[in-house]
Scaffold this active site. Structure first.
Site, PDB file in Angstrom:
ATOM      1  N   LYS A  36      21.760  51.974  21.650  1.00  0.00           N
ATOM      2  CA  LYS A  36      20.786  51.217  22.448  1.00  0.00           C
ATOM      3  C   LYS A  36      20.044  52.163  23.407  1.00  0.00           C
ATOM      4  O   LYS A  36      20.460  53.313  23.586  1.00  0.00           O
ATOM      5  CB  LYS A  36      21.510  50.118  23.228  1.00  0.00           C
ATOM      6  CG  LYS A  36      22.566  50.639  24.202  1.00  0.00           C
ATOM      7  CD  LYS A  36      23.460  49.521  24.716  1.00  0.00           C
ATOM      8  CE  LYS A  36      24.510  50.065  25.666  1.00  0.00           C
ATOM      9  NZ  LYS A  36      25.512  49.033  26.025  1.00  0.00           N
ATOM     10  N   ARG A 132      29.745  38.327  32.071  1.00  0.00           N
ATOM     11  CA  ARG A 132      28.332  38.565  31.798  1.00  0.00           C
ATOM     12  C   ARG A 132      28.038  37.762  30.541  1.00  0.00           C
ATOM     13  O   ARG A 132      27.952  36.545  30.633  1.00  0.00           O
ATOM     14  CB  ARG A 132      28.082  40.079  31.652  1.00  0.00           C
ATOM     15  CG  ARG A 132      26.683  40.495  31.880  1.00  0.00           C
ATOM     16  CD  ARG A 132      26.521  42.005  31.775  1.00  0.00           C
ATOM     17  NE  ARG A 132      27.092  42.536  30.542  1.00  0.00           N
ATOM     18  CZ  ARG A 132      27.073  43.817  30.207  1.00  0.00           C
ATOM     19  NH1 ARG A 132      26.564  44.717  31.008  1.00  0.00           N
ATOM     20  NH2 ARG A 132      27.592  44.215  29.065  1.00  0.00           N
ATOM     21  N   TYR A 257       6.970  67.293  50.451  1.00  0.00           N
ATOM     22  CA  TYR A 257       6.443  66.079  51.063  1.00  0.00           C
ATOM     23  C   TYR A 257       7.201  65.742  52.330  1.00  0.00           C
ATOM     24  O   TYR A 257       8.420  65.840  52.374  1.00  0.00           O
ATOM     25  CB  TYR A 257       6.545  64.897  50.092  1.00  0.00           C
ATOM     26  CG  TYR A 257       5.523  64.951  48.988  1.00  0.00           C
ATOM     27  CD1 TYR A 257       4.164  64.899  49.270  1.00  0.00           C
ATOM     28  CD2 TYR A 257       5.934  65.069  47.672  1.00  0.00           C
ATOM     29  CE1 TYR A 257       3.227  64.958  48.250  1.00  0.00           C
ATOM     30  CE2 TYR A 257       5.000  65.122  46.641  1.00  0.00           C
ATOM     31  CZ  TYR A 257       3.650  65.060  46.936  1.00  0.00           C
ATOM     32  OH  TYR A 257       2.736  65.119  45.929  1.00  0.00           O
ATOM     33  N   MET A 305       7.240  64.432  41.616  1.00  0.00           N
ATOM     34  CA  MET A 305       7.050  63.911  40.258  1.00  0.00           C
ATOM     35  C   MET A 305       7.150  65.009  39.208  1.00  0.00           C
ATOM     36  O   MET A 305       7.717  64.810  38.136  1.00  0.00           O
ATOM     37  CB  MET A 305       5.688  63.210  40.157  1.00  0.00           C
ATOM     38  CG  MET A 305       5.497  62.501  38.830  1.00  0.00           C
ATOM     39  SD  MET A 305       3.857  61.824  38.630  1.00  0.00           S
ATOM     40  CE  MET A 305       3.903  60.421  39.722  1.00  0.00           C
TER      41      MET A 305
END
Ligand SMILES: *Cc1c(COP(=O)(O)O)cnc(C)c1O
Length: 360
Positions: A36, A132, A257, A305
């Site tokens: 998955k 769940r 930053y 980023m």
């Protein structure tokens, strides 16, 4: 030659080795390889095509993942762990010859309402304490009766459950869940499956007929307090980039930053082309190690980023253009996860699309 600075190398021999380890841990059981979330970030098609030869079936979370496997020409059995929740999904399960988990009564309502042509293999999921997905033990008899009356459901119905705490070998919740599972399905025939990676390794009595390893196949440790190396697992993914600049920063200057990092001494700073845009965790702490020329170099300042900064002051012989490993063979992803207050699962499956994939 690799064109993108940020890339992952996938070691397919390690993948094969880890499947063999799963077989050694659970020699009596069949293996349903969990692929998955894009095979935990490694690339669904590539991993499944390679694993097809070594496993007995695949498991995915959702139908679209299973359809992508079929479109990639994977012929193996595929179980959809979340099953279907509406009629058009049920039709896809049939069209693509998938196997489905049944975890609620509403799914049985849908099955009864639809005239299917071929017969479906179903796995009834029992909720034994994870709370769940799954039906309650006391619902089982009624649901089985209804399923047996659906002509398009195969006579042999399989059973599964999922553990909440199998990663903790001190926690007796796993034994309790297993006992409830075994007791609930004792009156019925049908194949049984309960073990994820942690249970495959640490709880042999959970192996039953099918194990469902995910994380261990990719070579990360699923068990608390034990490293992948101790468990005989080899990392499949190594994440790399390059050092693109080196500069001197004076004591008292700030970096990045909001100037979150203050140089307390004259510092040689390295800039590495990797960031949260690639899936490197933004909250990786000060001091998180990266590997450059086999030296562990600490992260400083904030992850942005596209870049991170590292402190090269204590290191020599490092130059712009040098390769940097962020995690992988020699720098366990579990260790980086700890520095980032997360788990290896999120780091592996968080690799983004701009990261180039190379197989070795
Ligand atoms: C994800 C998942 C697994 C595999 O878990 P790992 O911890 O990665 O081995 C097994 N079973 C179910 C139901 C899952 O959702």
């Amino acid at each position: 030659m690799i064109s993108a600075a940020a890339h992952i190398e996938l070691d397919l021999k390690a993948l094969r080795h880890n499947v063999c380890r799963a077989r050694e841990y659970a020699p009596q059981a069949k293996i349903m390889a969990v692929v998955k979330a894009n095979a935990y970030g490694h690339g669904l098609k590539l991993i499944a095509n390679y694993l097809a030869e070594y496993t007995d079936a695949f498991a995915v979370a959702r139908i679209d993942e299973a359809v992508r496997l079929r479109e990639a020409n994977v012929q193996a059995r595929i179980l959809v762990l979340q099953g279907f929740s509406q009629l058009d999904e049920l039709k896809l399960i049939q069209r693509y010859q998938l196997e489905t988990v049944i975890h609620t009564e509403q799914q049985v309502d849908l099955l009864e309402s639809e005239a299917l042509v071929t017969s479906l293999t179903v796995w009834v999921k029992i909720d034994t304490g994870m709370n769940r997905l799954g039906i309650r033990p006391q619902q089982l008899a009624g649901i089985l009766q209804r399923l047996q009356q659906c002509h398009h459901v195969q006579d042999e119905i399989n059973f599964m459950t999922h553990f909440a705490n199998a990663d903790d070998i001190q926690d007796d919740k796993t034994a309790q869940q297993l006992q409830l599972f075994n007791q609930t399905i004792a009156p019925y025939s049908g194949l049984r499956s309960s073990a994820n990676s942690a249970a495959t390794i640490a709880w042999p009595e959970t192996h039953l007929d099918w194990v469902r390893p995910g994380l261990m196949l990719y070579g990360a440790s699923p068990v608390l307090q034990q490293t992948a190396a101790q468990l005989g697992l080899q990392p499949v993914m190594s994440l790399y980039s390059r050092l693109i600049a080196i500069k001197a920063v004076k004591a008292g200057e700030r970096v990045g930053y909001s100037g979150s990092w203050l140089a307390e001494r004259d510092t040689i700073l390295g800039v590495v082309s990797i960031g949260y845009g690639d899936g490197y965790p933004r909250n990786a702490k000060q001091g998180t190690p990266v590997l450059i020329k086999h030296q562990r170099v600490p992260l400083i300042g904030r992850v942005s980023m596209d870049m991170v900064t590292v402190d090269l002051t204590e290191h020599s012989g490092i130059e712009p253009g040098d390769q940097v490993m962020l995690w992988g063979d020699g720098l366990p992803v579990e260790e980086i996860a700890t520095y980032a207050d997360t788990i290896p699962y999120t780091l592996l499956c968080g690799i983004t699309r701009r990261v180039q994939v190379v197989t070795v």
